[in-house]
Scaffold this active site. Structure first.
Site, PDB file in Angstrom:
ATOM      1  N   GLU A 154       3.975  -4.044  12.528  1.00 36.45           N
ATOM      2  CA  GLU A 154       3.151  -2.855  12.250  1.00 36.45           C
ATOM      3  C   GLU A 154       1.928  -3.362  11.501  1.00 36.45           C
ATOM      4  O   GLU A 154       2.027  -3.751  10.342  1.00 36.45           O
ATOM      5  CB  GLU A 154       3.932  -1.858  11.371  1.00 36.45           C
ATOM      6  CG  GLU A 154       5.268  -1.407  11.941  1.00 36.45           C
ATOM      7  CD  GLU A 154       5.116  -0.366  13.036  1.00 36.45           C
ATOM      8  OE1 GLU A 154       4.008   0.182  13.219  1.00 36.45           O
ATOM      9  OE2 GLU A 154       6.117  -0.104  13.733  1.00 36.45           O
ATOM     10  N   LEU A 155       0.764  -3.355  12.166  1.00 34.22           N
ATOM     11  CA  LEU A 155      -0.381  -4.102  11.629  1.00 34.22           C
ATOM     12  C   LEU A 155      -1.571  -3.194  11.282  1.00 34.22           C
ATOM     13  O   LEU A 155      -1.420  -2.000  11.124  1.00 34.22           O
ATOM     14  CB  LEU A 155      -0.763  -5.187  12.633  1.00 34.22           C
ATOM     15  CG  LEU A 155       0.416  -6.070  13.091  1.00 34.22           C
ATOM     16  CD1 LEU A 155      -0.019  -7.090  14.127  1.00 34.22           C
ATOM     17  CD2 LEU A 155       1.074  -6.772  11.903  1.00 34.22           C
ATOM     18  N   PRO A 180       9.396  -7.721  -0.487  1.00 33.26           N
ATOM     19  CA  PRO A 180       8.260  -6.818  -0.681  1.00 33.26           C
ATOM     20  C   PRO A 180       7.033  -7.603  -1.141  1.00 33.26           C
ATOM     21  O   PRO A 180       7.176  -8.714  -1.672  1.00 33.26           O
ATOM     22  CB  PRO A 180       8.745  -5.883  -1.790  1.00 33.26           C
ATOM     23  CG  PRO A 180       9.788  -6.650  -2.535  1.00 33.26           C
ATOM     24  CD  PRO A 180      10.341  -7.704  -1.611  1.00 33.26           C
ATOM     25  N   SER A 233      -1.055  -7.031   7.445  1.00 28.18           N
ATOM     26  CA  SER A 233      -2.321  -7.222   8.152  1.00 28.18           C
ATOM     27  C   SER A 233      -2.099  -7.901   9.506  1.00 28.18           C
ATOM     28  O   SER A 233      -1.087  -8.582   9.718  1.00 28.18           O
ATOM     29  CB  SER A 233      -3.249  -8.083   7.295  1.00 28.18           C
ATOM     30  OG  SER A 233      -2.666  -9.359   7.135  1.00 28.18           O
ATOM     31  N   ASN A 241       0.803  -1.236   0.000  1.00 24.94           N
ATOM     32  CA  ASN A 241       0.000   0.000   0.000  1.00 24.94           C
ATOM     33  C   ASN A 241       0.832   1.280   0.000  1.00 24.94           C
ATOM     34  O   ASN A 241       0.454   2.265  -0.604  1.00 24.94           O
ATOM     35  CB  ASN A 241      -1.022  -0.009   1.134  1.00 24.94           C
ATOM     36  CG  ASN A 241      -0.394   0.090   2.494  1.00 24.94           C
ATOM     37  OD1 ASN A 241       0.693  -0.426   2.726  1.00 24.94           O
ATOM     38  ND2 ASN A 241      -1.068   0.750   3.415  1.00 24.94           N
TER      39      ASN A 241
HETATM   40  P1  NAD Z   1      -0.620  -8.865   4.136  1.00 26.25           P
HETATM   41  O1  NAD Z   1      -0.571  -9.182   5.564  1.00 26.25           O
HETATM   42  O2  NAD Z   1      -1.474  -9.666   3.247  1.00 26.25           O
HETATM   43  O3  NAD Z   1       0.846  -8.910   3.490  1.00 26.25           O
HETATM   44  C1  NAD Z   1       1.919  -8.154   4.008  1.00 26.25           C
HETATM   45  C2  NAD Z   1       3.214  -8.807   3.582  1.00 26.25           C
HETATM   46  O4  NAD Z   1       3.301 -10.074   4.204  1.00 26.25           O
HETATM   47  C3  NAD Z   1       3.336  -9.051   2.088  1.00 26.25           C
HETATM   48  O5  NAD Z   1       4.664  -8.798   1.684  1.00 26.25           O
HETATM   49  C4  NAD Z   1       3.040 -10.526   1.943  1.00 26.25           C
HETATM   50  O6  NAD Z   1       3.686 -11.107   0.830  1.00 26.25           O
HETATM   51  C5  NAD Z   1       3.634 -11.061   3.231  1.00 26.25           C
HETATM   52  N1  NAD Z   1       3.074 -12.350   3.685  1.00 26.25           N
HETATM   53  C6  NAD Z   1       1.873 -12.867   3.427  1.00 26.25           C
HETATM   54  N2  NAD Z   1       1.743 -14.056   4.052  1.00 26.25           N
HETATM   55  C7  NAD Z   1       2.883 -14.282   4.720  1.00 26.25           C
HETATM   56  C8  NAD Z   1       3.364 -15.332   5.557  1.00 26.25           C
HETATM   57  N3  NAD Z   1       2.620 -16.399   5.835  1.00 26.25           N
HETATM   58  N4  NAD Z   1       4.593 -15.210   6.103  1.00 26.25           N
HETATM   59  C9  NAD Z   1       5.350 -14.125   5.861  1.00 26.25           C
HETATM   60  N5  NAD Z   1       4.959 -13.116   5.058  1.00 26.25           N
HETATM   61  C10 NAD Z   1       3.745 -13.188   4.506  1.00 26.25           C
HETATM   62  O7  NAD Z   1      -1.007  -7.317   4.038  1.00 26.25           O
HETATM   63  P2  NAD Z   1      -1.268  -6.473   2.744  1.00 26.25           P
HETATM   64  O8  NAD Z   1      -2.612  -6.789   2.204  1.00 26.25           O
HETATM   65  O9  NAD Z   1      -0.100  -6.553   1.828  1.00 26.25           O
HETATM   66  O10 NAD Z   1      -1.252  -4.997   3.355  1.00 26.25           O
HETATM   67  C11 NAD Z   1      -2.353  -4.409   3.918  1.00 26.25           C
HETATM   68  C12 NAD Z   1      -2.334  -4.542   5.422  1.00 26.25           C
HETATM   69  O11 NAD Z   1      -1.149  -3.967   5.942  1.00 26.25           O
HETATM   70  C13 NAD Z   1      -3.472  -3.793   6.092  1.00 26.25           C
HETATM   71  O12 NAD Z   1      -3.982  -4.571   7.134  1.00 26.25           O
HETATM   72  C14 NAD Z   1      -2.801  -2.536   6.632  1.00 26.25           C
HETATM   73  O13 NAD Z   1      -3.471  -1.944   7.713  1.00 26.25           O
HETATM   74  C15 NAD Z   1      -1.463  -3.079   7.014  1.00 26.25           C
HETATM   75  N6  NAD Z   1      -0.469  -2.014   7.088  1.00 26.25           N
HETATM   76  C16 NAD Z   1      -0.014  -1.627   8.308  1.00 26.25           C
HETATM   77  C17 NAD Z   1       0.886  -0.564   8.393  1.00 26.25           C
HETATM   78  C18 NAD Z   1       1.402  -0.092   9.727  1.00 26.25           C
HETATM   79  O14 NAD Z   1       2.385   0.638   9.730  1.00 26.25           O
HETATM   80  N7  NAD Z   1       0.786  -0.438  10.831  1.00 26.25           N
HETATM   81  C19 NAD Z   1       1.327   0.075   7.225  1.00 26.25           C
HETATM   82  C20 NAD Z   1       0.829  -0.360   6.009  1.00 26.25           C
HETATM   83  C21 NAD Z   1      -0.063  -1.407   5.938  1.00 26.25           C
END
Ligand code: NAD
Length: 529
Positions: free
Chosen positions: A265-266, A193, A244, A169
């Site tokens: 950071e979720l 990434p 997430s 994002n």
């Molecule tokens: P996601 O959790 O689906 O993926 C995040 C990352 O994790 C990606 O690089 C993905 O490839 C990786 N991933 C997925 N499954 C994994 C696993 N089993 N083991 C290790 N890595 C894995 O999240 P998303 O859809 O890419 O991003 C959106 C989410 O991120 C939203 O919930 C948003 O609130 C959160 N977010 C939080 C912050 C913060 O600073 N708190 C900032 C930006 C986004």
């Protein structure tokens, strides 16, 4: 074992708004020449823009091994010397901002305005840490047990290799602005990434190396998180995850299993409270930006707005009218306010949340429809009321341009409703009484709370920690906390005089009596504590 490095230096040059294609990757290390490829599409059109190799566990090991070798010499350099690389990197980011915004938009479909925010925050972060690294990383004198007899100092050593897993994002910002303090602290960094946004991370690597970062110190490993996440967690010394809450739980389990330090950071379901005395001329545009910036795909987006009942209807009417003025667009310029959602999956999630709320009795005041006429994943900015606790949209993160408005009758109720969530990332309070706003803000269980803004002031205060309470995370980025987390604190104490034992010839009962007296005295003289 064959080791190949993709050497297509023209690759990132080909990512432009004119060509809309990527023909290869730069700077990626894989253990085999051929890797299965994943096609990446442009969210504005759904057309393919290129492909990334799907790396495996062996590729992760190779990247970490190379990073670890490079880290040794890097850690020996003085922080001021490491900071010079960041200063040059900052200049390159500003000089190449058009290219960077092109790549970010091409991969995410976000509006160019939000792409610029990424450039801005990375430049601010590089500037902030390059000026303060020496101060933050310097060893510090601390109090010893016996004043004068013990000289105690704390040293901050790099952890070694930091592994960062980053979402799509804010792909440039989140890949780079967490890597910068890690690098400055003397570490190497290996990033996985999100698949969709691998090219911008690779372009960031290229800029770092142009700025003088030693080759191999910053590695990018492309591919699926569920496949290479655990190998990465296992191989590195520190895990920085942004994504997430659901994935964060998996990463936390794996970090626990391999006993790795981690920050998470979720997600969030962030509230705003609009009090009776709020200035709507500021609150309406501020919350429009808070709800729809980055098409609502912002962890600190406002998804819930609580408005005092005396001005609730006025607020809803004005907010709906302002929402209808938001301009959607799929262009590589600063024109549109809001761009596309990133993918089909993200669009489906937003559609499902709104459909569920509608079917259970929520009122949609404006929006509520996909906009395939603008692009395949566009969705209208949407305002709902009458959202109840049993609806997905009420309590789960939607991560789209959708906001629910609720009335409240008194301050206590507003605070209780704002806190009625498992998340605790960001909050926003609107009132003309700044002191009252500060008091309310401190009662919201969220890592950042903004008075008279949605997220900007805390987000841009790079000197202040940022992160989540409750299910929104563990640890903080930014400020002193954001660099020291990439270090191991080591305490070294030199005993110069009598230690914590009786001097020769003094019986232990006498030592115990004298020590008890001294401890009691310390209670009376605060300077001795
Ligand atoms: P996601 O959790 O689906 O993926 C995040 C990352 O994790 C990606 O690089 C993905 O490839 C990786 N991933 C997925 N499954 C994994 C696993 N089993 N083991 C290790 N890595 C894995 O999240 P998303 O859809 O890419 O991003 C959106 C989410 O991120 C939203 O919930 C948003 O609130 C959160 N977010 C939080 C912050 C913060 O600073 N708190 C900032 C930006 C986004």
């Amino acid at each position: 074992m064959t080791v190949s490095e993709s050497s297509s230096d023209v690759a990132v040059e080909a990512v432009t708004k004119e060509h809309r294609t990527v023909r290869g990757l730069t700077g990626l290390v894989t253990q085999a020449d051929e890797r299965e490829q994943m096609t990446i599409e442009e969210p504005y059109t759904g057309d393919p823009i290129g492909a990334i190799p799907l790396c495996d566990a062996a590729d992760v090991d190779l990247a970490v091994e190379r990073a670890r070798e490079a880290q040794q010499a890097w850690a020996e350099r003085a922080p001021a010397e490491r900071a010079e690389v960041l200063t040059r990197f900052r200049k390159l980011v500003l000089d190449r901002r058009e290219k960077l915004m092109d790549i970010v938009q091409l991969e995410t479909g976000k509006a160019r305005r939000t792409a610029f925010e990424e450039i801005q925050v990375v430049a601010m972060t590089a500037g902030y840490y390059s000026h303060r690294a020496e101060q933050f990383l310097a060893s510090e004198k601390r109090k010893g047990a016996i004043p004068g007899a013990t000289e105690t100092r704390v040293h901050h050593h790099p952890v070694g290799v930091a592994g960062l897993i980053t979402p799509w994002n804010f792909p440039f910002e989140l890949a780079l602005s967490d890597a910068l303090p890690a690098l400055l602290a003397g570490n190497a960094v290996v990033i996985n990434p999100a698949e969709q946004t691998s090219h911008v991370a690779l372009y960031g690597k290229r800029l770092l190396e142009e700025a003088g970062l030693p080759a191999d110190l910053f590695q990018v490993v492309t591919g699926h998180g569920p496949t290479i996440g655990e190998p990465l967690i296992k191989a590195v010394d520190y895990v920085g995850f942004t994504g997430s809450t659901a994935t964060g739980r998996i990463v936390a389990e794996q970090a626990g299993k391999h006993l790795k330090k981690a920050s998470l950071e979720l997600g969030g379901k962030n509230p705003a409270i609009v009090f009776e005395d709020a200035d709507f001329d500021r609150a309406i545009p501020g919350l429009i930006n808070g709800a729809y910036s980055n098409t609502g795909q912002l962890c600190i987006s406002i998804e819930r707005i609580y408005v005092h009942e005396s001005r609730y209807e006025e607020f809803v009417d004005r907010f709906v009218a302002a929402t209808e003025d938001v301009e959607l667009g799929a262009t590589y310029d600063f024109g549109p306010d809001v761009g596309s959602l990133v993918s089909k999956e993200q669009l489906e999630k937003v559609v499902a949340h709104v459909a569920d709320a509608k079917s259970r009795g929520a009122t949609v005041h404006t929006g509520g429809e996909a906009r395939p006429d603008v692009g395949p994943y566009f969705y209208e900015p949407t305002v709902l009321t009458d959202v109840e606790l049993d609806m997905d949209l009420c309590c789960e993160e939607t991560f789209g341009p959708v906001v629910a408005i609720y009335p409240f009758s008194d301050t206590e109720e507003a605070i209780a409703k704002a806190n009625d969530t498992d998340y605790g990332l960001n909050g926003s309070v609107w009132t003309e009484d700044a002191e009252f706003g500060r008091e309310v803000a401190q009662q919201i269980r969220a890592g950042t709370v903004n008075v008279n803004d949605a997220y900007g002031p805390t987000y841009a205060s790079i000197d202040a920690p940022m992160g989540g309470m409750k299910d929104s995370g563990i640890g903080r980025r930014h400020g002193r906390e954001g660099i020291l987390k990439y270090t191991e604190a080591q305490t070294v104490a030199v005993q110069k005089g009598q230690g914590m034992a009786p001097p020769d010839g003094v019986p232990f009962w006498l030592y115990a009596k004298l020590t008890t007296g001294a401890l009691r005295l310390m209670d009376k003289i605060p300077g001795l504590r």
